[in-house]
Design a protein around this motif. Sequence first.
Motif, PDB file in Angstrom:
ATOM      1  N   SER A 143      -8.153  -4.102   4.290  1.00  0.00           N
ATOM      2  CA  SER A 143      -7.457  -3.964   3.015  1.00  0.00           C
ATOM      3  C   SER A 143      -7.736  -2.572   2.466  1.00  0.00           C
ATOM      4  O   SER A 143      -8.891  -2.159   2.375  1.00  0.00           O
ATOM      5  CB  SER A 143      -7.949  -5.027   2.020  1.00  0.00           C
ATOM      6  OG  SER A 143      -7.366  -4.834   0.738  1.00  0.00           O
ATOM      7  N   ASP A 144      -6.664  -1.845   2.123  1.00  0.00           N
ATOM      8  CA  ASP A 144      -6.795  -0.537   1.481  1.00  0.00           C
ATOM      9  C   ASP A 144      -6.583  -0.704  -0.011  1.00  0.00           C
ATOM     10  O   ASP A 144      -5.536  -1.196  -0.447  1.00  0.00           O
ATOM     11  CB  ASP A 144      -5.757   0.442   2.036  1.00  0.00           C
ATOM     12  CG  ASP A 144      -5.983   0.758   3.506  1.00  0.00           C
ATOM     13  OD1 ASP A 144      -7.135   0.673   3.953  1.00  0.00           O
ATOM     14  OD2 ASP A 144      -5.001   1.082   4.196  1.00  0.00           O
ATOM     15  N   GLN A 145      -7.565  -0.302  -0.798  1.00  0.00           N
ATOM     16  CA  GLN A 145      -7.479  -0.418  -2.252  1.00  0.00           C
ATOM     17  C   GLN A 145      -7.898   0.912  -2.859  1.00  0.00           C
ATOM     18  O   GLN A 145      -9.075   1.263  -2.852  1.00  0.00           O
ATOM     19  CB  GLN A 145      -8.367  -1.557  -2.748  1.00  0.00           C
ATOM     20  CG  GLN A 145      -7.963  -2.920  -2.192  1.00  0.00           C
ATOM     21  CD  GLN A 145      -8.865  -4.050  -2.610  1.00  0.00           C
ATOM     22  OE1 GLN A 145      -9.463  -4.014  -3.682  1.00  0.00           O
ATOM     23  NE2 GLN A 145      -8.977  -5.079  -1.770  1.00  0.00           N
TER      24      GLN A 145
ATOM     25  N   LYS B  51       0.847  -1.198   0.000  1.00  0.00           N
ATOM     26  CA  LYS B  51       0.000   0.000   0.000  1.00  0.00           C
ATOM     27  C   LYS B  51       0.881   1.246   0.000  1.00  0.00           C
ATOM     28  O   LYS B  51       1.499   1.585  -1.006  1.00  0.00           O
ATOM     29  CB  LYS B  51      -0.944  -0.031   1.204  1.00  0.00           C
ATOM     30  CG  LYS B  51      -1.730  -1.340   1.359  1.00  0.00           C
ATOM     31  CD  LYS B  51      -2.557  -1.312   2.623  1.00  0.00           C
ATOM     32  CE  LYS B  51      -3.245  -2.622   2.930  1.00  0.00           C
ATOM     33  NZ  LYS B  51      -2.305  -3.693   3.369  1.00  0.00           N
TER      34      LYS B  51
ATOM     35  N   THR C 136      -2.385   0.454  -6.536  1.00  0.00           N
ATOM     36  CA  THR C 136      -1.191   1.290  -6.435  1.00  0.00           C
ATOM     37  C   THR C 136      -0.538   1.489  -7.801  1.00  0.00           C
ATOM     38  O   THR C 136      -0.140   2.611  -8.151  1.00  0.00           O
ATOM     39  CB  THR C 136      -0.189   0.656  -5.461  1.00  0.00           C
ATOM     40  OG1 THR C 136      -0.796   0.553  -4.161  1.00  0.00           O
ATOM     41  CG2 THR C 136       1.070   1.488  -5.343  1.00  0.00           C
TER      42      THR C 136
ATOM     43  N   GLU D 102      -4.602  -4.759  -4.045  1.00  0.00           N
ATOM     44  CA  GLU D 102      -3.892  -3.628  -3.455  1.00  0.00           C
ATOM     45  C   GLU D 102      -2.761  -3.179  -4.373  1.00  0.00           C
ATOM     46  O   GLU D 102      -2.578  -1.972  -4.606  1.00  0.00           O
ATOM     47  CB  GLU D 102      -3.349  -4.020  -2.075  1.00  0.00           C
ATOM     48  CG  GLU D 102      -4.423  -4.175  -1.012  1.00  0.00           C
ATOM     49  CD  GLU D 102      -3.933  -4.788   0.282  1.00  0.00           C
ATOM     50  OE1 GLU D 102      -4.751  -5.012   1.184  1.00  0.00           O
ATOM     51  OE2 GLU D 102      -2.713  -5.066   0.387  1.00  0.00           O
TER      52      GLU D 102
END
Length: 406
Positions: A324-326, A49, A162, A158
């Motif tokens: 989860s960061d997406q 991330k 990015t 992810e």
Amino acid sequence: MTQGPVLIVGAGHAGFQVAASLRQLGFAEPVYLINDEGHLPYQRPPLSKAYLKGTGGPETLTFRPEKFFHDQRIELISGRAAAIDRGARKLQLVSGASFDYGHLVLATGARNRLIDIPNANLPDVRYLRILDDSDDLRKRIAAATRVVVIGAGFIGLEFAATARIKGLEVDVLELASRVMARAVTAEVSEYFQARHAAAGVRIQLGVQATAIEGSGDKVTGVSLSDGRHIPADLVVVGVGVLPNVELAAAAGLPVASGIIVNEHLLTSDPHISAIGDCALFASPRFGGSLRLESVQNATDHARCVAARLTGDHKPYDGHPWFWSDQGDDKLQIAGLTTGYDRVVLRGDPSQKAFSAFCYRGEQLVGIESVNRAGEHMFGRRLFAAGGSITPEQAADPSFDLKKALA
């Protein structure tokens, strides 16, 4: 309280937390932390991330500076474990060095599952698990124009988000019929697939990579099972992990889809525990054995073992949560959203903020929240208290969730 040194194999979230918690609880015997990476122990979630985006160096990830380990009398040992002599209570390293232990904690984690297709070993076919992987990918992203991501799980998506933010053309390949199919509900899958598509990520479902195309040692594309070819100059693979059980198995400890431990996180040897991603643990709460891959599970396991080694013999009873960061979206999961038979939505996916409440019959078993941190925290508190709310209450936006915690 355990007598003699505590030797911890693995310096990830689980291993570091055992060492730190032992000192916090007043453990006075030697503590050795075996670290097989060339970095101080560090946080892993940012690797796919924020860190991958190029913000900050490795020092931004470390749990504590080197002075912390010195001050806490935690001896960092650089090396890789080779064998356990259970009779003599010794651990041997690949270097030949050996260490005595009063108690051994296996926090050996997991490794990437590798793909077995032609040209999978080309230099531009990469995986993402450790800091060196992320450092390598930062450089490759800067030089690449088009990437194929194999696997639409958390890590794959992810990374895809990015890479797209960094300006690359991105194709994601997934054999299943939806993204994150093994981890989340269809409703949450649909939302994230649409969000990635809106950002320009091309998601190919129901297909798999059959070969990496190359020219010399350079990747030129990927062949698909449906006969298509996708051009690429970088391939990133995220198709799951395998627990590192080999050290335990060679020592005669029972293993399956993890190192088998009881509800106290003890192996069949009373002088050896296993925790974190490598541990298949008996769970009275869930009525079976689980192996979970999460920071929460790793650190809570570690605290439980440290407490036991200092005299507090309670079984492990943590309740899982994940995140989860997406791109601009944060997914947070409380509980285990498996085995459910009904999903109730609270909020509106079109407004980019909602939660999926998962039920088995009338019992709430998990909550998947998208950009609704308050409902995620509600779920963690509710499950910790052994509570539930009805499907009708979950679906009613006027129902005050705080009432369920009173």
